[in-house]
Design an enzyme around this catalytic site. Structure first.
Site, PDB file in Angstrom:
ATOM      1  N   LYS A   1     -26.489 -28.283 -20.569  1.00 26.29           N
ATOM      2  CA  LYS A   1     -26.923 -27.248 -19.613  1.00 26.29           C
ATOM      3  C   LYS A   1     -26.303 -27.461 -18.242  1.00 26.29           C
ATOM      4  O   LYS A   1     -26.100 -26.499 -17.486  1.00 26.29           O
ATOM      5  CB  LYS A   1     -28.452 -27.199 -19.536  1.00 26.29           C
ATOM      6  CG  LYS A   1     -29.135 -28.498 -19.128  1.00 26.29           C
ATOM      7  CD  LYS A   1     -29.378 -28.615 -17.655  1.00 26.29           C
ATOM      8  CE  LYS A   1     -30.031 -29.935 -17.313  1.00 26.29           C
ATOM      9  NZ  LYS A   1     -30.258 -30.102 -15.864  1.00 26.29           N
TER      10      LYS A   1
ATOM     11  N   THR B   1     -31.518 -24.613 -14.329  1.00 25.20           N
ATOM     12  CA  THR B   1     -30.315 -25.182 -13.735  1.00 25.20           C
ATOM     13  C   THR B   1     -29.281 -24.120 -13.409  1.00 25.20           C
ATOM     14  O   THR B   1     -28.500 -24.281 -12.468  1.00 25.20           O
ATOM     15  CB  THR B   1     -29.715 -26.237 -14.685  1.00 25.20           C
ATOM     16  OG1 THR B   1     -30.748 -27.101 -15.142  1.00 25.20           O
ATOM     17  CG2 THR B   1     -28.663 -27.064 -13.991  1.00 25.20           C
TER      18      THR B   1
END
Length: 331
Positions: A189, A246
Site C-alpha cells: 500500500k 495511506t
C-alpha cells in the site's frame, strides 16, 4: 501489564502514549540524546512535536532495563522500520525474549523477506510472535483519536495476550492468522500511495484517485495470494483499510513523496525533508522484483518503480496505465 516498546520514532512513541494510560510502559530509543531530551521535555520533539508524553510513561535509553521490564508476562513491541528490524532482533537474542510483536511494514531489501520471516530467521520459531498492522497515523493515535488495528499471529494464546494489552481506550483490535496477507497489505500500500500522490499532484482528479486505489487493491491481492496470503485478508483493515488511509490522508509520508515527485522535486530532497522513513521508496524495487519472479501483473507498482529508480517522467505513469489494453476487471 508491563509493556516495552523498542523504538522511539513516531509510531512507537504514539503507541506508548496510548498504552501508558492503562499499562506500565517503557519506551526505549537508541538515540540517547533524543531520549534524554524527550524525558526532560516530556515531548518527542523530533517525531511527535507538540504532543505531551504522559508522566507515567518511562522513557529510557537503557536497552537491558527496557527488555527486562517486559520479561515476565509482559509484551515486547519492536517499533523499528524494516531496515532496522534485523539489527534490533539480533540485539535482543542474548536476552531470550519471551514474546514479540512488530509494527513495521515492508520487505527487507537484501533478502526480500517479510518481517515475520526476518523474525523467524533471527529468533527462530519458538517464541510467540505477531505483527500489529492496519490504518493508523501516529499523530492521530497519540492525540487519542480512534483507530482499529489487526494482530496477525498463529498462536491463539498469544493473540489473546496481545488483545489484552492493546485493545481499549482509543484502539480497537481485530485478529487474523494470515501473517503473509497482513504484511503484504501493509507493504505494498505504501507504493500505491506514492502513485496516488503523483496523480493528485498532477491534478488528475478524484476519479483517477479512485481508480488507482481500486486497481491498487487488485495488485496487492495478486501478490499477496501468490506469496501465500488469503484473498479475504485484503478486504480488511490491513489491506483495503490501510490502502485508503495511506492514499488519501495528508499525513501519509508516501503520499507526500508522490506529491513532491509530481512537482518535479528530486527524490533525495523529498525524503530528506520528510525527516521520517517512507517505506514505499525502500519497498518498490523489492516488490517489482518479486512480481517479476512470481509472474504477477502489477502495472501501477511497475510505473512507480520506474519513476523512482529508472528516471521515468511522472507523466509516463498516466500514459502507461491509460495505454493498457481493456481486460476483465476480475483478472
Amino acid at each position: 501489564m508491563n509493556i516495552t516498546i523498542l523504538g522511539a520514532g513516531a509510531w512507537g512513541t504514539a503507541l506508548a502514549i496510548s498504552l501508558a494510560e492503562r499499562h506500565r510502559v517503557v519506551l526505549w530509543g537508541r538515540d540517547a540524546e533524543l531520549i534524554r531530551d524527550s524525558a526532560a521535555r516530556r515531548e518527542n520533539f523530533r517525531y511527535l512535536p507538540g504532543i505531551r508524553l504522559p508522566d507515567a510513561l518511562d522513557v529510557s535509553a537503557d536497552f537491558g532495563y527496557a527488555v527486562a521490564h517486559a520479561a515476565v508476562d509482559g509484551l515486547l513491541v519492536a517499533a523499528a522500520p524494516v531496515a532496522g528490524l534485523r539489527g534490533l532482533l539480533e540485539r535482543l537474542q542474548p536476552y531470550a525474549p519471551a514474546n514479540i510483536i512488530w509494527l513495521c511494514k515492508g520487505f527487507e531489501e537484501r533478502t526480500r523477506m517479510l518481517p515475520h520471516q526476518v523474525v523467524r530467521d533471527v529468533l527462530g520459531d519458538f517464541i510467540p510472535a505477531g505483527t500489529l498492522s492496519g490504518p493508523s497515523f501516529a499523530q492521530e493515535v497519540a492525540r487519542g483519536l480512534p483507530c482499529a488495528l489487526t494482530i496477525a499471529t498463529k498462536s491463539h494464546d498469544f493473540r489473546d495476550h496481545v488483545v489484552r494489552a492493546i485493545h481499549g481506550g482509543n484502539i480497537r483490535v481485530y485478529w487474523s492468522e494470515d501473517l503473509v496477507g497482513v504484511e503484504v497489505g501493509g507493504a505494498v500500500k505504501n507504493i500505491l500511495a506514492i502513485a496516488a500522490g503523483i496523480a493528485d499532484g498532477l491534478g488528475l482528479g478524484y476519479n483517477a484517485r479512485a481508480a488507482l486505489i481500486t486497481r491498487g487493491l487488485t495488485e496487492i491481492t495478486r501478490l499477496g495470494v501468490a506469496l501465500g496470503g488469503r484473498p479475504e485478508t485484503f478486504m480488511g483493515l490491513a489491506g483495503m483499510g490501510d490502502l485508503i488511509l495511506t492514499c488519501t490522508g495528508d499525513l501519509s509520508r508516501n503520499r507526500q513523496v508522490g506529491l513532491g515527485l509530481a512537482q518535479g522535486r528530486p527524490l533525495a530532497a523529498i525524503v530528506a525533508d520528510l525527516g521520517h522513513v517512507a517505506e514505499g521508496v525502500r519497498c518498490a524495487q523489492t516488490v517489482r522484483a518479486l512480481a517479476h519472479e512470481r509472474k504477477v501483473s502489477m502495472p501501477i507498482t511497475e510505473a512507480v518503480a520506474g519513476v523512482l529508480f529508472d528516471g521515468d517522467p511522472v507523466q509516463q505513469i498516466v500514459a502507461r496505465l491509460l495505454a493498457r489494453d481493456p481486460r476483465d476487471e476480475a483478472l
